[in-house]
Design a protein around this motif. Sequence first.
Motif, PDB file in Angstrom:
ATOM      1  N   GLY A 150       0.800  -1.221   0.000  1.00 50.57           N
ATOM      2  CA  GLY A 150       0.000   0.000   0.000  1.00 50.57           C
ATOM      3  C   GLY A 150       0.831   1.268   0.000  1.00 50.57           C
ATOM      4  N   ALA A 151       2.087   1.165   0.472  1.00 51.95           N
ATOM      5  CA  ALA A 151       2.944   2.341   0.582  1.00 51.95           C
ATOM      6  C   ALA A 151       3.658   2.701  -0.710  1.00 51.95           C
ATOM      7  CB  ALA A 151       3.981   2.119   1.687  1.00 51.95           C
ATOM      8  N   LEU A 152       3.527   1.892  -1.747  1.00 51.80           N
ATOM      9  CA  LEU A 152       4.144   2.229  -3.031  1.00 51.80           C
ATOM     10  C   LEU A 152       3.576   3.555  -3.539  1.00 51.80           C
ATOM     11  CD1 LEU A 152       4.017  -1.266  -4.767  1.00 51.80           C
ATOM     12  CD2 LEU A 152       6.061  -0.118  -3.898  1.00 51.80           C
ATOM     13  N   PRO A 153       4.410   4.431  -4.089  1.00 54.74           N
ATOM     14  CA  PRO A 153       3.910   5.742  -4.542  1.00 54.74           C
ATOM     15  C   PRO A 153       2.747   5.661  -5.523  1.00 54.74           C
ATOM     16  CG  PRO A 153       6.298   5.751  -4.499  1.00 54.74           C
ATOM     17  CD  PRO A 153       5.878   4.340  -4.218  1.00 54.74           C
ATOM     18  N   ARG A 169       9.961 -10.782  -6.298  1.00 52.40           N
ATOM     19  CA  ARG A 169      10.728 -11.426  -5.224  1.00 52.40           C
ATOM     20  C   ARG A 169      10.580 -10.757  -3.870  1.00 52.40           C
ATOM     21  NH1 ARG A 169      13.739 -10.779  -9.676  1.00 52.40           N
ATOM     22  NH2 ARG A 169      14.220 -12.663 -10.841  1.00 52.40           N
ATOM     23  N   GLY A 170       9.876  -9.649  -3.803  1.00 53.05           N
ATOM     24  CA  GLY A 170       9.734  -8.967  -2.531  1.00 53.05           C
ATOM     25  C   GLY A 170      10.954  -8.167  -2.127  1.00 53.05           C
ATOM     26  N   GLU A 171      11.909  -7.955  -3.047  1.00 54.80           N
ATOM     27  CA  GLU A 171      13.129  -7.216  -2.730  1.00 54.80           C
ATOM     28  C   GLU A 171      12.862  -5.714  -2.790  1.00 54.80           C
ATOM     29  OE1 GLU A 171      16.211  -8.523  -5.310  1.00 54.80           O
ATOM     30  OE2 GLU A 171      16.181 -10.586  -4.561  1.00 54.80           O
ATOM     31  N   LEU A 172      13.432  -4.998  -1.834  1.00 53.69           N
ATOM     32  CA  LEU A 172      13.210  -3.554  -1.720  1.00 53.69           C
ATOM     33  C   LEU A 172      14.533  -2.806  -1.764  1.00 53.69           C
ATOM     34  CD1 LEU A 172      10.607  -3.650   1.179  1.00 53.69           C
ATOM     35  CD2 LEU A 172      10.124  -2.955  -1.172  1.00 53.69           C
ATOM     36  N   LEU A 180       9.653   7.063  -2.501  1.00 54.95           N
ATOM     37  CA  LEU A 180       9.390   8.105  -3.489  1.00 54.95           C
ATOM     38  C   LEU A 180      10.542   8.276  -4.463  1.00 54.95           C
ATOM     39  CD1 LEU A 180       7.100  10.129  -4.054  1.00 54.95           C
ATOM     40  CD2 LEU A 180       8.315  11.792  -2.652  1.00 54.95           C
ATOM     41  N   LYS A 181      11.753   7.952  -4.032  1.00 57.66           N
ATOM     42  CA  LYS A 181      12.926   8.097  -4.891  1.00 57.66           C
ATOM     43  C   LYS A 181      13.229   6.839  -5.693  1.00 57.66           C
ATOM     44  CE  LYS A 181      15.474   9.008  -1.340  1.00 57.66           C
ATOM     45  NZ  LYS A 181      16.632   9.345  -0.464  1.00 57.66           N
ATOM     46  N   HIS A 182      12.614   5.715  -5.324  1.00 58.70           N
ATOM     47  CA  HIS A 182      13.028   4.445  -5.898  1.00 58.70           C
ATOM     48  C   HIS A 182      11.975   3.749  -6.751  1.00 58.70           C
ATOM     49  CE1 HIS A 182      16.695   4.594  -3.579  1.00 58.70           C
ATOM     50  NE2 HIS A 182      16.017   4.709  -2.456  1.00 58.70           N
ATOM     51  N   PHE A 183      10.711   4.167  -6.649  1.00 57.02           N
ATOM     52  CA  PHE A 183       9.643   3.492  -7.384  1.00 57.02           C
ATOM     53  C   PHE A 183       8.931   4.480  -8.312  1.00 57.02           C
ATOM     54  CE2 PHE A 183      10.020   0.638  -3.690  1.00 57.02           C
ATOM     55  CZ  PHE A 183      10.115  -0.580  -4.349  1.00 57.02           C
ATOM     56  N   PRO A 184       8.348   3.982  -9.402  1.00 59.73           N
ATOM     57  CA  PRO A 184       7.666   4.884 -10.349  1.00 59.73           C
ATOM     58  C   PRO A 184       6.415   5.507  -9.745  1.00 59.73           C
ATOM     59  CG  PRO A 184       7.296   2.578 -10.951  1.00 59.73           C
ATOM     60  CD  PRO A 184       8.326   2.570  -9.864  1.00 59.73           C
ATOM     61  N   GLU A 228      17.258   6.806 -17.853  1.00 57.01           N
ATOM     62  CA  GLU A 228      17.937   5.744 -17.113  1.00 57.01           C
ATOM     63  C   GLU A 228      17.361   5.628 -15.703  1.00 57.01           C
ATOM     64  OE1 GLU A 228      20.707   2.650 -17.392  1.00 57.01           O
ATOM     65  OE2 GLU A 228      20.094   4.101 -18.913  1.00 57.01           O
ATOM     66  N   GLN A 229      17.079   6.757 -15.082  1.00 62.18           N
ATOM     67  CA  GLN A 229      16.470   6.729 -13.759  1.00 62.18           C
ATOM     68  C   GLN A 229      15.077   6.099 -13.813  1.00 62.18           C
ATOM     69  OE1 GLN A 229      16.096  10.595 -11.955  1.00 62.18           O
ATOM     70  NE2 GLN A 229      14.986   9.832 -10.183  1.00 62.18           N
ATOM     71  N   ARG A 230      14.355   6.405 -14.877  1.00 59.40           N
ATOM     72  CA  ARG A 230      13.016   5.831 -15.040  1.00 59.40           C
ATOM     73  C   ARG A 230      13.080   4.308 -15.145  1.00 59.40           C
ATOM     74  NH1 ARG A 230       9.341   6.666 -20.423  1.00 59.40           N
ATOM     75  NH2 ARG A 230       7.343   5.892 -19.632  1.00 59.40           N
ATOM     76  N   ARG A 231      14.056   3.817 -15.901  1.00 57.40           N
ATOM     77  CA  ARG A 231      14.225   2.368 -16.018  1.00 57.40           C
ATOM     78  C   ARG A 231      14.557   1.742 -14.664  1.00 57.40           C
ATOM     79  NH1 ARG A 231      17.772   3.569 -20.392  1.00 57.40           N
ATOM     80  NH2 ARG A 231      16.714   3.570 -22.403  1.00 57.40           N
ATOM     81  N   GLN A 232      15.408   2.430 -13.900  1.00 63.30           N
ATOM     82  CA  GLN A 232      15.793   1.894 -12.594  1.00 63.30           C
ATOM     83  C   GLN A 232      14.597   1.809 -11.660  1.00 63.30           C
ATOM     84  OE1 GLN A 232      18.728   0.535 -11.600  1.00 63.30           O
ATOM     85  NE2 GLN A 232      17.517  -0.005  -9.793  1.00 63.30           N
ATOM     86  N   GLU A 233      13.717   2.805 -11.701  1.00 65.76           N
ATOM     87  CA  GLU A 233      12.525   2.778 -10.867  1.00 65.76           C
ATOM     88  C   GLU A 233      11.651   1.576 -11.214  1.00 65.76           C
ATOM     89  OE1 GLU A 233      12.175   7.659 -10.392  1.00 65.76           O
ATOM     90  OE2 GLU A 233      10.851   6.554 -11.747  1.00 65.76           O
ATOM     91  N   TRP A 234      11.494   1.308 -12.501  1.00 63.03           N
ATOM     92  CA  TRP A 234      10.678   0.163 -12.905  1.00 63.03           C
ATOM     93  C   TRP A 234      11.388  -1.154 -12.632  1.00 63.03           C
ATOM     94  CZ3 TRP A 234       5.694  -0.319 -13.947  1.00 63.03           C
ATOM     95  CH2 TRP A 234       4.971   0.842 -14.179  1.00 63.03           C
ATOM     96  N   SER A 235      12.705  -1.142 -12.677  1.00 67.91           N
ATOM     97  CA  SER A 235      13.458  -2.336 -12.290  1.00 67.91           C
ATOM     98  C   SER A 235      13.218  -2.653 -10.818  1.00 67.91           C
ATOM     99  CB  SER A 235      14.957  -2.121 -12.547  1.00 67.91           C
ATOM    100  OG  SER A 235      15.715  -3.204 -12.054  1.00 67.91           O
ATOM    101  N   ASN A 236      13.212  -1.620  -9.968  1.00 64.42           N
ATOM    102  CA  ASN A 236      12.926  -1.824  -8.549  1.00 64.42           C
ATOM    103  C   ASN A 236      11.517  -2.362  -8.349  1.00 64.42           C
ATOM    104  OD1 ASN A 236      15.453  -0.796  -7.879  1.00 64.42           O
ATOM    105  ND2 ASN A 236      14.696   1.283  -7.556  1.00 64.42           N
ATOM    106  N   MET A 237      10.570  -1.850  -9.135  1.00 61.89           N
ATOM    107  CA  MET A 237       9.197  -2.323  -9.021  1.00 61.89           C
ATOM    108  C   MET A 237       9.096  -3.808  -9.388  1.00 61.89           C
ATOM    109  SD  MET A 237       5.994  -1.790  -8.357  1.00 61.89           S
ATOM    110  CE  MET A 237       5.407  -0.102  -8.496  1.00 61.89           C
ATOM    111  N   GLU A 238       9.772  -4.193 -10.451  1.00 63.05           N
ATOM    112  CA  GLU A 238       9.726  -5.602 -10.862  1.00 63.05           C
ATOM    113  C   GLU A 238      10.369  -6.505  -9.821  1.00 63.05           C
ATOM    114  OE1 GLU A 238      10.589  -8.400 -14.764  1.00 63.05           O
ATOM    115  OE2 GLU A 238      11.367  -6.359 -14.713  1.00 63.05           O
ATOM    116  N   GLN A 239      11.498  -6.066  -9.267  1.00 63.02           N
ATOM    117  CA  GLN A 239      12.162  -6.861  -8.236  1.00 63.02           C
ATOM    118  C   GLN A 239      11.247  -7.050  -7.032  1.00 63.02           C
ATOM    119  OE1 GLN A 239      14.950  -8.448  -8.189  1.00 63.02           O
ATOM    120  NE2 GLN A 239      16.371  -7.539  -9.641  1.00 63.02           N
ATOM    121  N   TYR A 240      10.528  -5.998  -6.684  1.00 57.31           N
ATOM    122  CA  TYR A 240       9.624  -6.105  -5.536  1.00 57.31           C
ATOM    123  C   TYR A 240       8.453  -7.037  -5.839  1.00 57.31           C
ATOM    124  CZ  TYR A 240       5.940  -5.003  -2.249  1.00 57.31           C
ATOM    125  OH  TYR A 240       4.927  -5.116  -1.333  1.00 57.31           O
ATOM    126  N   CYS A 241       7.835  -6.864  -6.995  1.00 54.38           N
ATOM    127  CA  CYS A 241       6.672  -7.690  -7.331  1.00 54.38           C
ATOM    128  C   CYS A 241       7.034  -9.172  -7.443  1.00 54.38           C
ATOM    129  CB  CYS A 241       6.049  -7.216  -8.644  1.00 54.38           C
ATOM    130  SG  CYS A 241       5.289  -5.597  -8.570  1.00 54.38           S
TER     131      CYS A 241
END
Length: 677
Positions: A102-105, A167-170, A180-184, A152-165
């Motif tokens: 629920g805390a995802l931006p 594998r649960g990695e944050l 706010l700095k790490h997710f889209p 590149e930053q945009r890709r990294q944010e979506w990479s973080n989102m995929e990792q979380y969805c």
Amino acid sequence: MGVHRITSVLQNQRWIPTQSTDDDADAACGLWRDWNPSLALFHNGLPIQKIPKQSLILIDGNGLVFYLFKVAYARYLRSLFPGQSKVTFPSVNTLSQSDLAGALPCMMPLNLLEDATLEFLSHLRLCNLVLQVFWDGPSRRFKTVTLKKRMEQRRQEWSNMEQYCLRGELPKDKRVFGFLKHFPLPSLFMQSVRRSLNHNQVDMVYCSEEADVELATKASGNANAYVLGLDSDFYFYKDIQYVPFDCIFTDNDAIYACVGKRKDLAMLLGIEDEAMTELAILLGNDYIQSMKVPKKDGMDRGDPLYVASFLDGQHDWFSVSSKQYATELAFVMALYNLEDLDLFPLEDASELDQQKSDEDEEFADYLRLEFPVDVAKKADSALQAGLGLVETIQQCLSLSVEQTTNNDKFAILGQVHLDAYGELVSSSNTSNQTFRLDCRPQWSHVRASYVIEKCISVILKSPRASLLDRLAQTSTLFSHYHFHCILASKETNEVGGDISPDDPASESVKEEAESVLSKHKMLPIDAHENRIIKNIAKNRVTIIHGETGCGKSSRVPVMLLNAPSPEPTLPRVKFFISQPRRIAAKGLVERVRSCEPEHRNKFAIRMGHGWREYETNQTQAWFVTTGYLTRLLANHPESFDDCTHLMIDEVHERSIRTFCAFCAVDCWRETRRSAWY
């Protein structure tokens, strides 16, 4: 954004708030701070002053949107965790799976953003201030590098989102506000604020280029004009009064602010006003990197105060051999001094459009999705036929489902998503309080929600949509949280993150990740270790073929580290492993490091724009993207002088980047007759 490293100086001199809002929950939640007369002496050299009524307030639209989103998101987190301390946001490791999701931006309801927008406007209008909001236009000058970094930053944010969805990695942020700095962010957040401003009849100025220049030009020399923004560049424009959004105070019907001027900052730094442009060049900004300026003996660019002391009394301090750099330097000086910029070429509009198109296509390929075709045209036809806004969106989504039904590679939108959206818009209450997401959102559903938002965004830009329903709030058209709750309730047999079976890229990562959960688990490729190492030792090129999940990507690098160097002159094994996508490179380096503790410090990762992780003096193997490997081979072949192997993974995809990598490797191999890959 803005001049590099100058923010730290402004904070140390107490021109702007010194406490990070990542830890200060109260500061982050407030659009305004209560004014106190004692605050007038709080800022060294920058007293707080009252903004006269009828003053002209010139607002940077993009900066306003991001500032309002930060405030709305802080308030959203406070509503999610009402029992937490009012001083700080909760720590990530104290939250449940439901709380984290629920805390995802993107899960924040957009009505909170609309409420923050109205609150911002009401305070300014209560004080009888004249407002104008300026928006960036399509044209740019000398911004190619900055735009690439943002992509590149945009890709990294979506990479973080995929990792979380999956594998649960944050990300490694202690406080949840750091998300706010790490997710889209939700794709509709910009339009949400714009539509709210339009509905409230705010004067909007749509610029042909970036809004900064027009804002500064209109404010320059006008004692009754103030620029509100979120960019340290404004401290360097000539003769303007600049107020950061978080430096505004309210007292009944009066507004107070910390007003910054270039001449005051120059005085604080001990340099002449004219030298401020040179300071910006040395420190670097969005137009020029400091590394492009010839270095002066004994000069430390890492300390803005030291750079300022060097500039004091210095003139003609740089010499430039490259005409391109000379043009950039002249442009930055003309920009901050508000001189005529027509002497400097605009970046070709067709090239910018093509670049944006290429980036959108590349980003779509990165997310393994396909955007519906001719949405604007179909929406216009539906609206002309008398359909309402919501019905038009549903029809376009329905057509999109039909388009992707027979596309196995990009089968994103399905009937389940269309049904969920129908249920979402039919509900009279889209508040998060009515629903609860007890698991991580599924990655396939996250990608589908992105496509839905893009469709809505295109439709809202239609003139017919604007005329049809000017009062429709964007928040009523889509809610990520509500959407994912509906989908989760329909798929109760799937708990936690998933990997969609129609996603070949994710399937490969999933099987590989599951294969290396334990270092003691035998994988099919382990039985062939001796054969593989012997073949590599005898041949310059080795091709390894195996089923997905057999261990090629995770085990072969470990085999190479365990084996002796094939080249006597290079006793230490060193190599690169390329992956076609960032998410694969990131996922593999994390898994190998966690499952091979004896080799943990030998693996690292490199990406574009200088991003590096886990590098130490013990590192021997780097996971990289295929594009990074190609650029490194082309521009810095000397980096491979002590390289013993190159490992190129997923070559069966036959992408243009892999082809270019092979061409570069082949050229390099001719100069390194002893190299293995």
